[in-house]
Design a protein around this motif. Structure first.
Motif, PDB file in Angstrom:
ATOM      1  N   MET A   1      33.648  29.777  33.719  1.00 45.45           N
ATOM      2  CA  MET A   1      33.702  31.068  34.371  1.00 45.45           C
ATOM      3  C   MET A   1      34.381  30.909  35.733  1.00 45.45           C
ATOM      4  O   MET A   1      34.043  30.009  36.495  1.00 45.45           O
ATOM      5  CB  MET A   1      32.292  31.640  34.543  1.00 45.45           C
ATOM      6  N   THR A   2      35.343  31.781  36.003  1.00 51.14           N
ATOM      7  CA  THR A   2      36.071  31.723  37.265  1.00 51.14           C
ATOM      8  C   THR A   2      36.016  33.074  37.952  1.00 51.14           C
ATOM      9  O   THR A   2      36.205  34.111  37.313  1.00 51.14           O
ATOM     10  CB  THR A   2      37.547  31.345  37.033  1.00 51.14           C
ATOM     11  N   VAL A   3      35.730  33.049  39.247  1.00 54.26           N
ATOM     12  CA  VAL A   3      35.694  34.274  40.040  1.00 54.26           C
ATOM     13  C   VAL A   3      36.971  34.342  40.873  1.00 54.26           C
ATOM     14  O   VAL A   3      37.225  33.482  41.721  1.00 54.26           O
ATOM     15  CB  VAL A   3      34.462  34.322  40.964  1.00 54.26           C
ATOM     16  N   GLU A   4      37.796  35.331  40.594  1.00 52.54           N
ATOM     17  CA  GLU A   4      39.009  35.571  41.367  1.00 52.54           C
ATOM     18  C   GLU A   4      38.777  36.794  42.264  1.00 52.54           C
ATOM     19  O   GLU A   4      37.685  37.364  42.280  1.00 52.54           O
ATOM     20  CB  GLU A   4      40.193  35.839  40.415  1.00 52.54           C
ATOM     21  N   GLU A   5      39.807  37.186  43.002  1.00 52.27           N
ATOM     22  CA  GLU A   5      39.737  38.403  43.812  1.00 52.27           C
ATOM     23  C   GLU A   5      40.887  39.321  43.428  1.00 52.27           C
ATOM     24  O   GLU A   5      42.036  38.883  43.350  1.00 52.27           O
ATOM     25  CB  GLU A   5      39.793  38.069  45.297  1.00 52.27           C
ATOM     26  N   LEU A   6      40.576  40.560  43.161  1.00 48.88           N
ATOM     27  CA  LEU A   6      41.574  41.556  42.776  1.00 48.88           C
ATOM     28  C   LEU A   6      41.379  42.804  43.633  1.00 48.88           C
ATOM     29  O   LEU A   6      40.349  43.468  43.541  1.00 48.88           O
ATOM     30  CB  LEU A   6      41.439  41.909  41.290  1.00 48.88           C
ATOM     31  N   ASP A   7      42.356  43.076  44.475  1.00 52.35           N
ATOM     32  CA  ASP A   7      42.302  44.251  45.365  1.00 52.35           C
ATOM     33  C   ASP A   7      41.016  44.272  46.187  1.00 52.35           C
ATOM     34  O   ASP A   7      40.377  45.316  46.362  1.00 52.35           O
ATOM     35  CB  ASP A   7      42.416  45.540  44.547  1.00 52.35           C
ATOM     36  N   GLY A   8      40.628  43.089  46.688  1.00 49.20           N
ATOM     37  CA  GLY A   8      39.465  43.013  47.557  1.00 49.20           C
ATOM     38  C   GLY A   8      38.135  43.009  46.843  1.00 49.20           C
ATOM     39  O   GLY A   8      37.079  43.001  47.496  1.00 49.20           O
ATOM     40  N   ARG A   9      38.145  42.979  45.514  1.00 50.04           N
ATOM     41  CA  ARG A   9      36.894  42.974  44.750  1.00 50.04           C
ATOM     42  C   ARG A   9      36.809  41.732  43.876  1.00 50.04           C
ATOM     43  O   ARG A   9      37.825  41.206  43.436  1.00 50.04           O
ATOM     44  CB  ARG A   9      36.804  44.220  43.871  1.00 50.04           C
ATOM     45  N   PRO A  10      35.584  41.247  43.566  1.00 51.20           N
ATOM     46  CA  PRO A  10      35.441  40.092  42.658  1.00 51.20           C
ATOM     47  C   PRO A  10      35.984  40.435  41.275  1.00 51.20           C
ATOM     48  O   PRO A  10      35.794  41.533  40.764  1.00 51.20           O
ATOM     49  CB  PRO A  10      33.919  39.873  42.614  1.00 51.20           C
ATOM     50  N   ASP A  11      36.674  39.490  40.686  1.00 56.30           N
ATOM     51  CA  ASP A  11      37.265  39.648  39.356  1.00 56.30           C
ATOM     52  C   ASP A  11      36.832  38.435  38.529  1.00 56.30           C
ATOM     53  O   ASP A  11      37.325  37.329  38.744  1.00 56.30           O
ATOM     54  CB  ASP A  11      38.789  39.714  39.476  1.00 56.30           C
ATOM     55  N   ILE A  12      35.900  38.619  37.601  1.00 52.07           N
ATOM     56  CA  ILE A  12      35.272  37.521  36.876  1.00 52.07           C
ATOM     57  C   ILE A  12      35.960  37.303  35.532  1.00 52.07           C
ATOM     58  O   ILE A  12      36.169  38.248  34.773  1.00 52.07           O
ATOM     59  CB  ILE A  12      33.764  37.794  36.666  1.00 52.07           C
ATOM     60  N   HIS A  13      36.301  36.017  35.251  1.00 54.64           N
ATOM     61  CA  HIS A  13      36.968  35.659  34.003  1.00 54.64           C
ATOM     62  C   HIS A  13      36.146  34.613  33.260  1.00 54.64           C
ATOM     63  O   HIS A  13      35.663  33.643  33.856  1.00 54.64           O
ATOM     64  CB  HIS A  13      38.367  35.102  34.286  1.00 54.64           C
ATOM     65  N   LEU A  14      36.012  34.802  31.959  1.00 53.24           N
ATOM     66  CA  LEU A  14      35.285  33.873  31.105  1.00 53.24           C
ATOM     67  C   LEU A  14      36.279  33.278  30.105  1.00 53.24           C
ATOM     68  O   LEU A  14      36.888  34.013  29.321  1.00 53.24           O
ATOM     69  CB  LEU A  14      34.157  34.600  30.363  1.00 53.24           C
ATOM     70  N   HIS A  15      36.481  31.959  30.153  1.00 53.27           N
ATOM     71  CA  HIS A  15      37.502  31.312  29.332  1.00 53.27           C
ATOM     72  C   HIS A  15      36.941  30.083  28.627  1.00 53.27           C
ATOM     73  O   HIS A  15      36.022  29.433  29.127  1.00 53.27           O
ATOM     74  CB  HIS A  15      38.688  30.865  30.184  1.00 53.27           C
TER      75      HIS A  15
END
Length: 287
Positions: A1-15
């Motif tokens: 699981m990786t937490v990125e940032e998109l437009d100032g908000r957390p963007d969580i990805h499960l891979h």
């Protein structure tokens, strides 16, 4: 699981992650028919299998041991490990089932890539020596991308290709000499990746720098695994080593420009490979 940032908000990805998955993903992108042999157990294993099966052909072995997992925070642009759960060791019977699946899949394919789990103690080192020896002695070409005692064990089995990180080379040993030493295992080619620096390749008694176009990296994780995948594809496609190395250099370069690990289109890799240069090493420190 990786937490990125998109437009100032957390963007969580499960891979689905791990060395084998990243290698398989890039090899498939290049056009190879890939079978992933892997064990799946526990809640993490169930989730992992559902993530992999729509993307890749999977030879699944159901086990009681749980698959490992981790959470990385990348909101500041770098990877920060928040938490990690190590994979459980496999039992004797689970190891037998995994060995059988890899052996048969490798013999059918003609080329096998042996990668390692993120955690120690999941499988014994002896598994790599036995697999490498049994596959190569029965006509399968074996690519190993391992470290430490796993690498030592696989080398005893006589692999076709060895790809390692420069972190596996003693600090006082020139890379060219290290590559020649590893080639003594019988490998046709040895490739030592060096993060953002040109990789070093050794074949036919000569060391070369693999110089890829300079691209701004987004994430350096998975770059070496993409190189391994391209080398395996080159073996399967019967490419000469110089062409396979250019493809490998391009695959690693493309991968680090992307957020997804082991990703990149085959078309992009092939086009970029035309810009990869192989330069014979002449400096003493490179020999």
């Amino acid at each position: 699981m990786t937490v990125e940032e998109l437009d100032g908000r957390p963007d969580i990805h499960l891979h689905a992650g791990g060395q084998g998955i990243w290698q398989a993903r890039m090899a498939a992108a290049l056009g190879a028919e890939v079978t992933v042999c892997a064990t799946f157990g526990g809640e993490t294993g169930q989730a992992l299998r559902h993530l992999i099966e729509p993307e890749l052909r999977v030879q699944a072995i159901d086990v009681s041991a749980r698959n490992g997992s981790y959470v990385h925070d990348r909101r500041d642009g770098s990877r920060t490990e928040v938490v990690r759960m190590a994979a459980d060791p496999l039992t004797r019977h689970e190891l037998d089932d995994l060995y059988e699946a890899i052996l048969l899949a490798g013999l059918r394919a003609g080329v096998a890539v042996l990668g390692g789990p993120l955690d120690d103690g999941v499988v014994p080192d002896s598994l790599y020596e036995r697999l490498t020896a049994d596959l190569t002695s029965n006509g399968c070409k074996v690519v190993v991308d391992l470290s430490g005692s796993r690498l030592d064990a696989a080398c005893e089995g006589g692999p076709t290709v060895i790809k390692v990180s420069d972190e596996e080379v003693p600090k006082d040993e020139p890379l060219g000499k290290a590559a020649a030493r590893l080639a003594d295992s019988g490998a046709e080619i040895v490739v030592i990746s060096r993060a953002e620096h040109p990789s070093l390749a050794y074949f036919d008694g000569q060391a070369y720098l693999v110089e890829s176009p300079g691209l701004v990296p987004v994430d350096t994780w998975g770059g070496g695994d993409s190189m391994t995948a391209a080398l395996a594809y080159g073996l399967a496609a019967d490419l000469p080593w110089d062409a396979a190395l250019r493809l490998a250099g391009a695959a690693g370069a493309i991968n680090v420009t992307r957020h997804g690990l082991g990703t990149g289109s085959g078309h992009a890799v092939r086009e970029l490979s035309e810009r990869v240069r192989l330069t014979p090493c002449v400096k003493e420190e490179d020999r």
